[in-house]
Design an enzyme around this catalytic site. Structure first.
Site, mmCIF file in Angstrom:
data_model
loop_
_atom_site.group_PDB
_atom_site.id
_atom_site.type_symbol
_atom_site.label_atom_id
_atom_site.label_comp_id
_atom_site.label_asym_id
_atom_site.label_seq_id
_atom_site.Cartn_x
_atom_site.Cartn_y
_atom_site.Cartn_z
ATOM 1 N N HIS A 42 40.009 35.857 43.088
ATOM 2 C CA HIS A 42 41.252 35.884 43.867
ATOM 3 C C HIS A 42 41.521 37.255 44.490
ATOM 4 C CE1 HIS A 42 43.333 37.439 40.137
ATOM 5 N NE2 HIS A 42 44.038 38.083 41.037
ATOM 6 N N ASP A 72 37.408 32.249 38.387
ATOM 7 C CA ASP A 72 38.019 33.446 38.973
ATOM 8 C C ASP A 72 37.125 34.672 38.827
ATOM 9 O OD1 ASP A 72 39.919 34.733 40.463
ATOM 10 O OD2 ASP A 72 41.271 35.142 38.790
ATOM 11 N N SER A 150 43.903 43.133 38.115
ATOM 12 C CA SER A 150 43.005 41.986 38.252
ATOM 13 C C SER A 150 41.581 42.429 38.565
ATOM 14 C CB SER A 150 43.497 41.050 39.359
ATOM 15 O OG SER A 150 44.695 40.421 38.989
#
Length: 314
Positions: A42, A72, A150
Site C-alpha cells: 500500500h 501487503d 508502514s
C-alpha cells in the site's frame, strides 16, 4: 538499533506527474546486496515515482519489482552504492511468543530513523483489507506504529526482522495501542517469488460460510461450538471438484435464520479448525497452488476425510 538502523530506509512516493506532489512517505528495509528493498504494497500502490533515502541522506530512484496486495508486501529495487546496502537478517516469526519484547524502526510522520518498543500482544490475527480477502496470520503489537512506519521492520531483541509493520487499529489514523505486522514467515515465502515473477499467486479452496458459535451448534445439534460451516461452494472451485456441500436451506429459531445442511470443516491436514482463521493461516503458512489438502468434514453426523487440490485464487 545500532545494528539495524543502517538497513532501514525512508520511502517517498509520488502518485501523479507533478514533481511537487507529495504522495506519501513510508518505510522499508534492505533485503539483499542486489538492492532489493521490502516495504508495504500500500506504500507504493499506484506510484509514478518511488524515492528511497538511506541513513546518510543519499537518495535513489527505485523500481517496483513486484507487489502482493493480499499480504501487503512489495519489493522495490535501487542501484545504490554497495556500502549502503546492509541487509537485515530475517528472524523466525514462528518462534514468537505473546509477551516477547520487540522494536519497530521507521519514519513515523516522516521522522526518519525513529524507534519504538513494546511486546507481542497476540499472534495469528486476521487483518481485514480493502479487497475481499483478509490477511491471515498477522502479528499484533503494542509498539507504537504511526503513519510513515508502514513497511518498516519489526525486530526481535537480536535484531532479526520478525515482521513488516503494516497497519494500526485506530479511529483517528494515529496509534492508540494496537499495531499489526506481517510475519517474517510470510515474507520469506512471498518475497523470493515477487523478485522472480513480480507477483505471488495464492492458493484457494472456494468456500464461504460461518464459524460455529454456541447458538449455531445447538441448531445443528453438534456437541462443541468449533469448526467452520460451509454455506456456499463456488462453482468450479477446488471445493466444488472435491464434492464439498454447502448449506441448501435455513431454519428459523427464535426469529433468527440459521443455515443448515452444509459440511462442517473440523480439521485441515490434521490441524483442528476452531474458526475460519485456522484454515486461512494454514493456507498461508504451508500451502501452495497444486498442493493437496485433506479436510476432515462432518456430514450427516459422520466424519469423513476429503482431499482437495488447491487452485489459484481468482
Amino acid at each position: 538499533f545500532e545494528k539495524s538502523e543502517p538497513g532501514v530506509v525512508r520511502v517517498n512516493v509520488q502518485r501523479n506527474e507533478s514533481p511537487d506532489a507529495n504522495g506519501g512517505v513510508g518505510s522499508g528495509f534492505v533485503f539483499d546486496k542486489l538492492g532489493h528493498i521490502i516495504t508495504n504494497a500500500h506504500v507504493v500502490n499506484d506510484a509514478k515515482k518511488v524515492i528511497v533515502t538511506f541513513l546518510d541522506g543519499r537518495s535513489y530512484n527505485a523500481e517496483i519489482i513486484g507487489a502482493d496486495e493480499y499480504t501487503d508486501i512489495a519489493v522495490i529495487k535501487v542501484n545504490a552504492d554497495l556500502s549502503l546496502l546492509q541487509p537485515l537478517l530475517l528472524g523466525d516469526s514462528s518462534n514468537l511468543k505473546v509477551g516477547e519484547q520487540i522494536a519497530a524502526i521507521g519514519n513515523p510522520f516522516g521522522l526518519s530513523g525513529s524507534m519504538t518498543s513494546g511486546i507481542i500482544s497476540q499472534l495469528g490475527r486476521l487483518l481485514p483489507t480493502d479487497n475481499q480477502y483478509s490477511i491471515p496470520d498477522v502479528i499484533q503489537t503494542d509498539a507504537a506504529i504511526n503513519p510513515g512506519n508502514s513497511g518498516g521492520p519489526l525486530l526481535n531483541m537480536m535484531g532479526g526482522v520478525v515482521g513488516i509493520n503494516t497497519a494500526i487499529q485506530s479511529a483517528t489514523g494515529e496509534f492508540t495501542g494496537v499495531g499489526f505486522a506481517i510475519p517474517s514467515q510470510t515474507v520469506a515465502k512471498i518475497v523470493p517469488t515477487l523478485i522472480e515473477n513480480g507477483e505471488y499467486k495464492h492458493p484457494w479452496i472456494g468456500v464461504s460460510g460461518r464459524d460455529i458459535d454456541p447458538d449455531l451448534a445447538r441448531v445443528l445439534e453438534v456437541t462443541d461450538a468449533i469448526g467452520f460451516l460451509i454455506v456456499t461452494v463456488v462453482e468450479d472451485s477446488p471445493a466444488s471438484k472435491a464434492g464439498l456441500i454447502g448449506s441448501e436451506k435455513t431454519i428459523e429459531v427464535e426469529g433468527v435464520n440459521y443455515p443448515i445442511g452444509g459440511d462442517i470443516i473440523l480439521a485441515v491436514d490434521g490441524i483442528e479448525v476452531r474458526q475460519i482463521d485456522d484454515i486461512l493461516i494454514h493456507l498461508q503458512r504451508a500451502k501452495s497452488i497444486g498442493d493437496e489438502m485433506v479436510l476432515e468434514v462432518l456430514r450427516d453426523n459422520r466424519t469423513t476425510n476429503i482431499t482437495i487440490i488447491l487452485q489459484e485464487r481468482p
